[in-house]
Design a protein around this motif. Sequence first.
Motif, PDB file in Angstrom:
ATOM      1  N   PHE A   1      -8.317 -13.539  -8.782  1.00 22.57           N
ATOM      2  CA  PHE A   1      -9.748 -13.457  -9.039  1.00 22.57           C
ATOM      3  C   PHE A   1     -10.511 -14.544  -8.267  1.00 22.57           C
ATOM      4  CE2 PHE A   1     -13.517 -14.474 -11.652  1.00 22.57           C
ATOM      5  CZ  PHE A   1     -14.135 -13.238 -11.618  1.00 22.57           C
TER       6      PHE A   1
ATOM      7  N   VAL B   1     -10.663 -13.889  -4.577  1.00 13.87           N
ATOM      8  CA  VAL B   1     -11.674 -12.875  -4.265  1.00 13.87           C
ATOM      9  C   VAL B   1     -13.071 -13.523  -4.257  1.00 13.87           C
ATOM     10  CG1 VAL B   1     -12.814 -10.782  -5.096  1.00 13.87           C
ATOM     11  CG2 VAL B   1     -10.329 -10.944  -5.114  1.00 13.87           C
TER      12      VAL B   1
ATOM     13  N   GLY C   1     -13.538 -15.403  -1.177  1.00 11.92           N
ATOM     14  CA  GLY C   1     -13.763 -14.456  -0.081  1.00 11.92           C
ATOM     15  C   GLY C   1     -15.203 -13.977  -0.059  1.00 11.92           C
TER      16      GLY C   1
ATOM     17  N   ALA D   1     -20.038  -9.117   2.991  1.00 12.80           N
ATOM     18  CA  ALA D   1     -20.027  -7.774   3.579  1.00 12.80           C
ATOM     19  C   ALA D   1     -18.595  -7.350   3.902  1.00 12.80           C
ATOM     20  CB  ALA D   1     -20.892  -7.748   4.832  1.00 12.80           C
ATOM     21  N   ARG D   2     -17.811  -8.308   4.414  1.00 13.20           N
ATOM     22  CA  ARG D   2     -16.449  -7.953   4.779  1.00 13.20           C
ATOM     23  C   ARG D   2     -15.612  -7.627   3.538  1.00 13.20           C
ATOM     24  NH1 ARG D   2     -13.533  -7.175   9.747  1.00 13.20           N
ATOM     25  NH2 ARG D   2     -11.853  -6.007   8.840  1.00 13.20           N
ATOM     26  N   MET D   3     -15.848  -8.367   2.470  1.00 10.90           N
ATOM     27  CA  MET D   3     -15.130  -8.071   1.223  1.00 10.90           C
ATOM     28  C   MET D   3     -15.424  -6.636   0.786  1.00 10.90           C
ATOM     29  SD  MET D   3     -13.197 -10.485   0.276  1.00 10.90           S
ATOM     30  CE  MET D   3     -12.845 -10.504  -1.478  1.00 10.90           C
ATOM     31  N   GLU D   4     -16.664  -6.237   0.933  1.00 12.73           N
ATOM     32  CA  GLU D   4     -17.032  -4.879   0.562  1.00 12.73           C
ATOM     33  C   GLU D   4     -16.279  -3.872   1.428  1.00 12.73           C
ATOM     34  OE1 GLU D   4     -21.370  -4.232   0.559  1.00 12.73           O
ATOM     35  OE2 GLU D   4     -21.185  -4.993  -1.500  1.00 12.73           O
ATOM     36  N   SER D   5     -16.237  -4.155   2.738  1.00 10.25           N
ATOM     37  CA  SER D   5     -15.600  -3.172   3.609  1.00 10.25           C
ATOM     38  C   SER D   5     -14.078  -3.208   3.455  1.00 10.25           C
ATOM     39  CB  SER D   5     -16.028  -3.383   5.066  1.00 10.25           C
ATOM     40  OG  SER D   5     -15.316  -4.448   5.633  1.00 10.25           O
ATOM     41  N   LEU D   6     -13.543  -4.250   2.816  1.00  7.74           N
ATOM     42  CA  LEU D   6     -12.116  -4.232   2.493  1.00  7.74           C
ATOM     43  C   LEU D   6     -11.861  -3.437   1.216  1.00  7.74           C
ATOM     44  CD1 LEU D   6     -10.910  -7.896   3.185  1.00  7.74           C
ATOM     45  CD2 LEU D   6     -10.481  -5.864   4.554  1.00  7.74           C
ATOM     46  N   GLY D   7     -12.931  -3.102   0.506  1.00  7.86           N
ATOM     47  CA  GLY D   7     -12.769  -2.258  -0.678  1.00  7.86           C
ATOM     48  C   GLY D   7     -12.963  -2.978  -2.000  1.00  7.86           C
ATOM     49  N   TYR D   8     -13.465  -4.203  -1.972  1.00  3.31           N
ATOM     50  CA  TYR D   8     -13.707  -4.915  -3.229  1.00  3.31           C
ATOM     51  C   TYR D   8     -15.064  -4.528  -3.814  1.00  3.31           C
ATOM     52  CZ  TYR D   8      -9.776  -8.031  -2.270  1.00  3.31           C
ATOM     53  OH  TYR D   8      -8.535  -8.537  -2.037  1.00  3.31           O
ATOM     54  N   PRO D   9     -15.104  -4.145  -5.084  1.00  5.82           N
ATOM     55  CA  PRO D   9     -16.397  -3.922  -5.734  1.00  5.82           C
ATOM     56  C   PRO D   9     -17.045  -5.270  -6.028  1.00  5.82           C
ATOM     57  CG  PRO D   9     -14.604  -3.513  -7.276  1.00  5.82           C
ATOM     58  CD  PRO D   9     -13.968  -3.879  -5.980  1.00  5.82           C
ATOM     59  N   VAL D  10     -17.724  -5.803  -5.031  1.00  8.54           N
ATOM     60  CA  VAL D  10     -18.203  -7.181  -5.045  1.00  8.54           C
ATOM     61  C   VAL D  10     -19.078  -7.495  -6.255  1.00  8.54           C
ATOM     62  CG1 VAL D  10     -19.789  -8.720  -3.829  1.00  8.54           C
ATOM     63  CG2 VAL D  10     -17.992  -7.549  -2.575  1.00  8.54           C
TER      64      VAL D  10
ATOM     65  N   ARG E   1     -19.110  -6.282  -9.191  1.00 12.58           N
ATOM     66  CA  ARG E   1     -18.371  -6.425 -10.443  1.00 12.58           C
ATOM     67  C   ARG E   1     -17.671  -7.783 -10.541  1.00 12.58           C
ATOM     68  NH1 ARG E   1     -14.402  -1.747 -11.296  1.00 12.58           N
ATOM     69  NH2 ARG E   1     -15.519  -0.567  -9.701  1.00 12.58           N
ATOM     70  N   TYR E   2     -17.141  -8.238  -9.395  1.00 10.30           N
ATOM     71  CA  TYR E   2     -16.495  -9.553  -9.404  1.00 10.30           C
ATOM     72  C   TYR E   2     -17.517 -10.653  -9.665  1.00 10.30           C
ATOM     73  CZ  TYR E   2     -12.048  -7.746  -7.793  1.00 10.30           C
ATOM     74  OH  TYR E   2     -10.856  -7.092  -7.730  1.00 10.30           O
TER      75      TYR E   2
ATOM     76  N   ASP F   1     -17.507  -0.029  -0.443  1.00 13.67           N
ATOM     77  CA  ASP F   1     -16.225  -0.412  -1.040  1.00 13.67           C
ATOM     78  C   ASP F   1     -15.490   0.802  -1.618  1.00 13.67           C
ATOM     79  OD1 ASP F   1     -18.529  -0.759  -2.903  1.00 13.67           O
ATOM     80  OD2 ASP F   1     -16.942  -1.018  -4.384  1.00 13.67           O
TER      81      ASP F   1
ATOM     82  N   ALA G   1     -13.827   2.432   1.245  1.00 12.84           N
ATOM     83  CA  ALA G   1     -12.664   1.650   1.674  1.00 12.84           C
ATOM     84  C   ALA G   1     -11.465   1.971   0.782  1.00 12.84           C
ATOM     85  CB  ALA G   1     -12.986   0.163   1.615  1.00 12.84           C
TER      86      ALA G   1
ATOM     87  N   LEU H   1      -5.892 -11.584   1.653  1.00 14.60           N
ATOM     88  CA  LEU H   1      -7.067 -11.077   0.948  1.00 14.60           C
ATOM     89  C   LEU H   1      -7.220  -9.571   1.170  1.00 14.60           C
ATOM     90  CD1 LEU H   1      -9.071 -12.510  -0.831  1.00 14.60           C
ATOM     91  CD2 LEU H   1     -10.514 -12.919   1.159  1.00 14.60           C
TER      92      LEU H   1
ATOM     93  N   SER I   1      -7.395  -6.939  -8.779  1.00 14.13           N
ATOM     94  CA  SER I   1      -7.536  -8.372  -8.545  1.00 14.13           C
ATOM     95  C   SER I   1      -8.289  -9.041  -9.683  1.00 14.13           C
ATOM     96  CB  SER I   1      -8.229  -8.647  -7.203  1.00 14.13           C
ATOM     97  OG  SER I   1      -7.311  -8.462  -6.156  1.00 14.13           O
TER      98      SER I   1
ATOM     99  N   ARG J   1      -7.261 -10.557 -11.996  1.00 15.62           N
ATOM    100  CA  ARG J   1      -6.162 -11.324 -12.580  1.00 15.62           C
ATOM    101  C   ARG J   1      -6.558 -12.779 -12.549  1.00 15.62           C
ATOM    102  NH1 ARG J   1      -0.848  -8.747  -9.742  1.00 15.62           N
ATOM    103  NH2 ARG J   1      -1.373  -6.553 -10.092  1.00 15.62           N
TER     104      ARG J   1
END
Lengths: 306, 326, 248
Positions: free
Chosen positions: B200, B203, B206, B212-221, B223-224, C73, C76, C101, C110, C112
């Motif tokens: 966590f 993330v 990151g 923006a990159r975290m989003e394009s990696l698939g992270y629901p930014v 929510r985090y 996302d 992705a 990452l 994640s 966690r």
Amino acid sequence: MTVVLFVEQCLNGIQFGLMLFLLAAGLTLVFGVMDLINLAHGSLYMIGAYLTATLTAATGSFLLGLPLAVVATAVIGMALEAGLLRHLYRRDHLSQVLATFALIMIANEATRAIWGVQSLPLNVPDVLSGSVEVLPGVGYPAYRLLIIGVGTLVALALYVLVTRTRMGMLVRAGASNRDMATAMGTDIRRLFTLVFGIGAALCALAGAMLGPLLAVQVGMGENILILAFVVVVIGGIGSVRGAFVGALLVGIVDTFGRAFIPATLRAFAPPALADAAGPSLAAISIYLLMVMVLFWKPQGLFPARG
Amino acid sequence: METSGTLPGARLERDAWWQRAAPLAALALLVALPPLANACGQEFYIGFASRVLIMGLFATSLNLLVGTGGMVSLGHAAFFGCGAYVVGILATEWPGKGELALLAWPAAMAASAALALLIGAISLRTRGVYFIMITLAFAQMLFYVALTLKAYGGDDGMSLARRSTLPGIDLASDVSFYYVVLTLAAGSLLLSGRLAAARFGRVLLGIKDNEARMESLGYPVYRYKLTAFVISGAFAGLAGALMANQNSFFSPNMMHWEQSGIALVMVILGGLGNLWGGMAGAAVFLVLEEVLAAFTRHWAIGVGAILLAVVFFAPRGIAGLWAQRR
Amino acid sequence: MNLLEVRALVKRFGGLAATDGVNLDVRRGEIHALIGPNGAGKTTLISQVCGTLQPDAGSILFAGVDVTRLAADERARLGFARSYQITSLFPSFTVLDNVVLAVQARRGSSFRFWRPAAEETGLADAAREILQQTGLALLARRMARELSHGEHRQLEIALALATQPSLLILDEPMAGMGGEESARMVSLIEGLRGTYSILLVEHDMDAVFRLADRISVLVAGRIIATGPVAEIRADAEVRLAYLGEDEA
Ligand SMILES: Nc1ncnc2c1ncn2[C@@H]1O[C@H](COP(=O)(O)OP(=O)(O)OP(=O)(O)O)[C@@H](O)[C@H]1O
Ligand SMILES: [Mg+2]
């Protein structure tokens, strides 16, 4: 709601809004062009009010004390910019918050050390202490009318400065595209200092004009600083036009909120609830306004940057 | 938490022995503090140390948000104050049961978390300066609401009849209360360290680095970020609950924006994104205040000057200076 | 068998139609090159495909499912991955942690909060494999911000690969690279053939002709030709509109 009360509150709202604009104009430019979060902007307002009170007492004339204080505050502002704040432009927002927060602490404490903890007396000049009939049968304090007049004149002057002069063009270019401002070369440093000085002068003017209405005391800067930030954010950072619209909006919403929300609530809600909720609702109305604006337009009403 | 996120290869290099020993030494010192203070006849310092730990906890919760997640909030005092008011209101409305620490403190955390969920859900739609200002606006709203809570002292605030109660521990004693605070602060710090090093926290780092990159990696930014906001708010609420107990008093000033500013100052002073940053910053700030106040009535000028010096000469805070000495 | 289908996509910036009714298919397993002059709208098109830019009209289908309204996302997680024309990494992370990452994004939740990520050997092992594949293994412990331009470009690809996508979208992977670096990138992409479906935007024509199965030509927001390499090379309109600059 009587017509008299309504007209009076309208004028109060406009008067407060125009003073907020004086503060917000400098803040939004410093914010937009130099990318500096200047929490100490309110301190310049406080210094302006204190200097006005002191110089008015020394010269025996408000009309002499005010311009002297405005010039002195502008000089202080420019010195501050050249000596300290200039080095923060390229730093992150956090460092700016820390540094200007420190400046608030220093300014407040130094003011206490010089002028003491009591608030300073600053009175409406005698000639302006009467009231003027704005509508048949509706009187309004002459001094507040003067504030509206001065505020309007300054707003017009700023409009001309920003839209019609070379300096204004550079400033607008800087607000919409910082790299462009930087690329324009060497006199950019002098321009920044000058913009900062003008911002400080406007602060002092607002402090001087509001001084007789509010209290001249330590901490006066922070309360109004937050309002000025609300104005800047509602209007869109870097936009003088946005600051103008935002300031009037905030001035009027705040004034009307305080004047009418508690009474209106009492008409609809049980008295106990109305008495409890009315004042707080009135106090938070501008923050609600800001949250609503940002919810609808996350960049403010007039985003300066594309 | 300072591991591989910010220092080159730091994760694989072992800290110098004195750096590894420092936290344990600090803990030992803190445990030994009450008897030492008593022996020297300086009981005052026990209460002071409690205050440092509580403010440290508050600053640590903010550090999770700002230092790890890159969300600069100038309204964190809202949650601090919320925690205090929950303790105060429960104690006033429900004497006896409402004063049980095991009930009131978790309730304070839960209420602050719920408030953070609401404020965060709206605020996190904005970024940067707009985020700073919208969090400030929410905190100001709560401040004004608290001002008009006449039943709870209005703008004067209100005193608590007594501290919360814990079975088997007499919290009225400053020493017992101090040890409870120390335990909670140490526990929160441990939790915060684990959280930052866990997935966590990585993330969040990151997102701070490149959203923006975290989003394009698939992270629901979103929510985090919202989760971090809520966790941070809950711990600020705990700090507020403890502070209301420490002072046996709560007031709207606990939500004033200057309180948020001071917490932010502590974080930057101590070290942004450093596990110890919040604690170190609170300790340095409050000790500085105390020491300068002994010399001059105008100590705030000194504190301000030192903060300025930190901005210009130690931009990474005390923790940054510490790290440079490796 | 189309993996990606773009239908009548439109995006306007003010008066300019940067994407002007684009239709484009990427078949499963193919390397599909998208070429066109500067400002033709290639990056704008990619951004809409990946979901970072909302189109004004038209639709995007992925494996037959309409994804037009999904956020970046969400796409992705369905299997889109992108490398950026302008390098976009995590500068304060090490090279290895950059890739970790990305690996972490696709391996379980994640959310966690307790176990240190550094102890999850599965993450680091998978990341090392990707570094090996992209030729970055020796740089694992360096900070991303310290890398050279060419190495940044490699790390861009590594991040995209680490999310185990089915559709790989590469925006000018060779931009600003020297001859030797370019050649290495070409063989890297060559090695991905068959494993991934690839949409490749590239100005380097030699690379495009070596790698592509099919080529689409985008000029001023419109696709003016699509077809196998030989066909596009021979296409008169294309030569006039675009290739002419290079090959005349
Ligand atoms: N956010 C934006 N706002 C306004 N115009 C934009 C925006 N993004 C791109 N454009 C314009 O849209 C057109 C297409 O730009 P795009 O970056 O997609 O071209 P490209 O084919 O990727 O070019 P290159 O080969 O140089 O990368 C250009 O004219 C560009 O100026
Ligand atoms: Mg492009």
